[in-house]
Design a protein around this motif. Sequence first.
Motif, PDB file in Angstrom:
ATOM      1  N   GLY A   1       0.703  -1.235   0.005  1.00  0.00           N
ATOM      2  CA  GLY A   1      -0.151  -0.021   0.016  1.00  0.00           C
ATOM      3  C   GLY A   1       0.848   1.200  -0.005  1.00  0.00           C
ATOM      4  O   GLY A   1       0.134   2.318   0.027  1.00  0.00           O
ATOM      5  N   ALA A   2       1.856   1.175  -0.057  1.00  0.00           N
ATOM      6  CA  ALA A   2       3.127   2.425  -0.007  1.00  0.00           C
ATOM      7  C   ALA A   2       3.107   2.783  -1.438  1.00  0.00           C
ATOM      8  O   ALA A   2       4.316   2.920  -1.974  1.00  0.00           O
ATOM      9  N   TYR A   3       2.002   3.102  -2.012  1.00  0.00           N
ATOM     10  CA  TYR A   3       2.159   3.817  -3.496  1.00  0.00           C
ATOM     11  C   TYR A   3       2.996   4.842  -3.791  1.00  0.00           C
ATOM     12  O   TYR A   3       3.855   4.841  -4.876  1.00  0.00           O
ATOM     13  N   ARG A   4       3.223   5.753  -2.811  1.00  0.00           N
ATOM     14  CA  ARG A   4       4.064   7.088  -3.244  1.00  0.00           C
ATOM     15  C   ARG A   4       5.541   6.524  -3.002  1.00  0.00           C
ATOM     16  O   ARG A   4       6.223   7.054  -3.737  1.00  0.00           O
ATOM     17  N   ASP A   5       5.657   5.903  -1.776  1.00  0.00           N
ATOM     18  CA  ASP A   5       7.062   5.294  -1.936  1.00  0.00           C
ATOM     19  C   ASP A   5       7.638   4.653  -3.082  1.00  0.00           C
ATOM     20  O   ASP A   5       8.593   4.864  -3.558  1.00  0.00           O
ATOM     21  N   LEU A   6       6.659   3.759  -3.677  1.00  0.00           N
ATOM     22  CA  LEU A   6       7.042   2.913  -4.695  1.00  0.00           C
ATOM     23  C   LEU A   6       7.348   3.825  -5.973  1.00  0.00           C
ATOM     24  O   LEU A   6       8.159   3.618  -6.696  1.00  0.00           O
ATOM     25  N   ALA A   7       6.308   4.869  -6.327  1.00  0.00           N
ATOM     26  CA  ALA A   7       6.367   5.737  -7.197  1.00  0.00           C
ATOM     27  C   ALA A   7       7.791   6.550  -7.176  1.00  0.00           C
ATOM     28  O   ALA A   7       8.260   6.659  -8.279  1.00  0.00           O
ATOM     29  N   ASP A   8       8.146   6.958  -5.970  1.00  0.00           N
ATOM     30  CA  ASP A   8       9.284   7.540  -5.566  1.00  0.00           C
ATOM     31  C   ASP A   8      10.641   6.680  -6.209  1.00  0.00           C
ATOM     32  O   ASP A   8      11.585   7.269  -7.063  1.00  0.00           O
ATOM     33  N   LEU A   9      10.565   5.576  -5.842  1.00  0.00           N
ATOM     34  CA  LEU A   9      11.753   4.458  -5.998  1.00  0.00           C
ATOM     35  C   LEU A   9      11.806   4.083  -7.631  1.00  0.00           C
ATOM     36  O   LEU A   9      12.871   4.264  -8.472  1.00  0.00           O
ATOM     37  N   LEU A  10      10.522   4.047  -8.164  1.00  0.00           N
ATOM     38  CA  LEU A  10      10.475   3.863  -9.676  1.00  0.00           C
ATOM     39  C   LEU A  10      10.893   5.130 -10.320  1.00  0.00           C
ATOM     40  O   LEU A  10      11.633   4.784 -11.561  1.00  0.00           O
ATOM     41  N   TYR A  11      10.387   6.302 -10.059  1.00  0.00           N
ATOM     42  CA  TYR A  11      11.227   7.544 -10.680  1.00  0.00           C
ATOM     43  C   TYR A  11      12.517   7.647 -10.581  1.00  0.00           C
ATOM     44  O   TYR A  11      13.162   7.982 -11.985  1.00  0.00           O
ATOM     45  N   LEU A  34       0.800   7.544  -8.869  1.00  0.00           N
ATOM     46  CA  LEU A  34       0.272   8.824  -8.385  1.00  0.00           C
ATOM     47  C   LEU A  34      -0.975   9.300  -8.436  1.00  0.00           C
ATOM     48  O   LEU A  34      -1.510  10.201  -7.798  1.00  0.00           O
ATOM     49  N   LEU A  35      -1.605   8.806  -9.378  1.00  0.00           N
ATOM     50  CA  LEU A  35      -3.223   8.879  -9.559  1.00  0.00           C
ATOM     51  C   LEU A  35      -3.984   7.933  -8.806  1.00  0.00           C
ATOM     52  O   LEU A  35      -5.162   7.790  -8.826  1.00  0.00           O
ATOM     53  N   GLY A  36      -3.325   6.881  -8.255  1.00  0.00           N
ATOM     54  CA  GLY A  36      -3.957   6.255  -7.475  1.00  0.00           C
ATOM     55  C   GLY A  36      -4.336   6.356  -6.009  1.00  0.00           C
ATOM     56  O   GLY A  36      -4.349   7.689  -5.795  1.00  0.00           O
ATOM     57  N   PRO A  37      -4.622   5.616  -5.155  1.00  0.00           N
ATOM     58  CA  PRO A  37      -5.001   5.865  -3.833  1.00  0.00           C
ATOM     59  C   PRO A  37      -3.656   6.630  -3.161  1.00  0.00           C
ATOM     60  O   PRO A  37      -2.832   6.264  -3.058  1.00  0.00           O
ATOM     61  N   ASP A  38      -4.297   7.577  -2.411  1.00  0.00           N
ATOM     62  CA  ASP A  38      -3.421   8.642  -1.594  1.00  0.00           C
ATOM     63  C   ASP A  38      -2.303   9.277  -2.524  1.00  0.00           C
ATOM     64  O   ASP A  38      -1.319   9.247  -2.077  1.00  0.00           O
ATOM     65  N   GLY A  39      -2.767   9.304  -3.990  1.00  0.00           N
ATOM     66  CA  GLY A  39      -1.832   9.937  -4.700  1.00  0.00           C
ATOM     67  C   GLY A  39      -1.756  11.324  -4.776  1.00  0.00           C
ATOM     68  O   GLY A  39      -2.113  12.105  -3.787  1.00  0.00           O
ATOM     69  N   ASP A  40      -0.744  11.958  -5.638  1.00  0.00           N
ATOM     70  CA  ASP A  40      -0.635  13.230  -5.697  1.00  0.00           C
ATOM     71  C   ASP A  40      -0.832  13.586  -7.292  1.00  0.00           C
ATOM     72  O   ASP A  40       0.281  13.509  -8.056  1.00  0.00           O
ATOM     73  N   ALA A  41      -1.849  14.152  -7.583  1.00  0.00           N
ATOM     74  CA  ALA A  41      -2.085  14.617  -8.962  1.00  0.00           C
ATOM     75  C   ALA A  41      -1.229  15.587  -9.702  1.00  0.00           C
ATOM     76  O   ALA A  41      -0.920  15.434 -10.657  1.00  0.00           O
ATOM     77  N   SER A  42      -0.574  16.584  -8.692  1.00  0.00           N
ATOM     78  CA  SER A  42       0.106  17.581  -9.364  1.00  0.00           C
ATOM     79  C   SER A  42       1.608  16.846  -9.638  1.00  0.00           C
ATOM     80  O   SER A  42       2.388  17.111 -10.496  1.00  0.00           O
ATOM     81  N   GLN A  46       3.350  16.370 -13.384  1.00  0.00           N
ATOM     82  CA  GLN A  46       5.006  16.673 -13.663  1.00  0.00           C
ATOM     83  C   GLN A  46       5.664  15.594 -14.131  1.00  0.00           C
ATOM     84  O   GLN A  46       6.454  15.753 -15.223  1.00  0.00           O
ATOM     85  N   VAL A  47       5.416  14.516 -13.893  1.00  0.00           N
ATOM     86  CA  VAL A  47       6.000  13.085 -14.219  1.00  0.00           C
ATOM     87  C   VAL A  47       5.616  12.865 -15.659  1.00  0.00           C
ATOM     88  O   VAL A  47       6.322  12.737 -16.510  1.00  0.00           O
ATOM     89  N   LEU A  48       4.193  13.209 -15.995  1.00  0.00           N
ATOM     90  CA  LEU A  48       3.884  12.766 -17.200  1.00  0.00           C
ATOM     91  C   LEU A  48       3.850  13.802 -17.950  1.00  0.00           C
ATOM     92  O   LEU A  48       4.203  13.494 -19.441  1.00  0.00           O
ATOM     93  N   ALA A  68      -4.248  13.200 -15.421  1.00  0.00           N
ATOM     94  CA  ALA A  68      -3.878  13.687 -14.165  1.00  0.00           C
ATOM     95  C   ALA A  68      -4.354  15.341 -14.284  1.00  0.00           C
ATOM     96  O   ALA A  68      -4.587  15.863 -13.150  1.00  0.00           O
ATOM     97  N   TYR A  69      -4.246  15.787 -15.388  1.00  0.00           N
ATOM     98  CA  TYR A  69      -4.670  17.189 -15.436  1.00  0.00           C
ATOM     99  C   TYR A  69      -6.088  17.229 -14.816  1.00  0.00           C
ATOM    100  O   TYR A  69      -6.515  18.177 -13.993  1.00  0.00           O
ATOM    101  N   ALA A  70      -6.983  16.303 -15.131  1.00  0.00           N
ATOM    102  CA  ALA A  70      -8.286  16.638 -14.527  1.00  0.00           C
ATOM    103  C   ALA A  70      -8.270  16.432 -12.953  1.00  0.00           C
ATOM    104  O   ALA A  70      -9.095  16.982 -12.161  1.00  0.00           O
ATOM    105  N   ALA A  71      -7.603  15.394 -12.559  1.00  0.00           N
ATOM    106  CA  ALA A  71      -7.605  14.982 -11.029  1.00  0.00           C
ATOM    107  C   ALA A  71      -6.929  16.294 -10.591  1.00  0.00           C
ATOM    108  O   ALA A  71      -7.250  16.546  -9.217  1.00  0.00           O
ATOM    109  N   ALA A  72      -6.161  17.155 -11.122  1.00  0.00           N
ATOM    110  CA  ALA A  72      -5.485  18.233 -10.370  1.00  0.00           C
ATOM    111  C   ALA A  72      -6.291  19.594 -10.655  1.00  0.00           C
ATOM    112  O   ALA A  72      -5.915  20.616 -10.432  1.00  0.00           O
TER     113      ALA A  72
END
Length: 226
Positions: A1-11, A34-42, A46-48, A68-72
Amino acid sequence: GAYRDLADLLYEDAVNDPNPMTRLATLLRVGALLLGPDGDASAAVQVLESARQDSPESVEVVMLLARAYAAAQRADEGLTLLNAIAEANRGRRTKSLGGIYGAMAQIHLDEGYLTDALAALGKAFELDPKNGELAMRLGQLAVEIDEDEVAQKAFRAVSIMKPPVAGSTDGASSEAKADANYFLAVLARKAGDPRKAKVLVAKALTEKTDHAGARQLLAELNAERA
């Protein structure tokens, strides 16, 4: 469930990856996380945006970036991006372009513009007419806003589709076909044709014997006839 941590590692992996194809695939995964649970649309934007600079022709990047734009809270930018791609590909008939219109429809739906969403889904279905899930989305939205002719066309298409093939968007499951025949029966009843409605209900129950809506509708039709 640590989606943000995984996203950071993959980035970090993506930034250091010299292979453009694998870097793009990783950035897309990061954006999706980053668009998933507890994500960060902004952060997803940037990534996309970075991914799009690397691969400006990638339809997959465009669709995820628009999401992502819509979510932000930047839905207009998402729609502008999708419209630009659709305009650039005017006259072409491809499934990927159908995906662009499908993404437009979702943004319109999220913003509450149902008529615009229906128009976009209609264009998507024209480009991808064997896509059962897309046809059901179109039909259900059409029913919701009383566009019965559009709904009938979409549901009839689903009702005669072949079973889905693994890895493909083509085809419709028995459950989807049961739903389609049920909605067609509802529309037939609404149009004042209970005999046709009963035939369609029977088809729905052939596809799925325990379809609750079809069973209820059949009971109502029988009661009306009694």
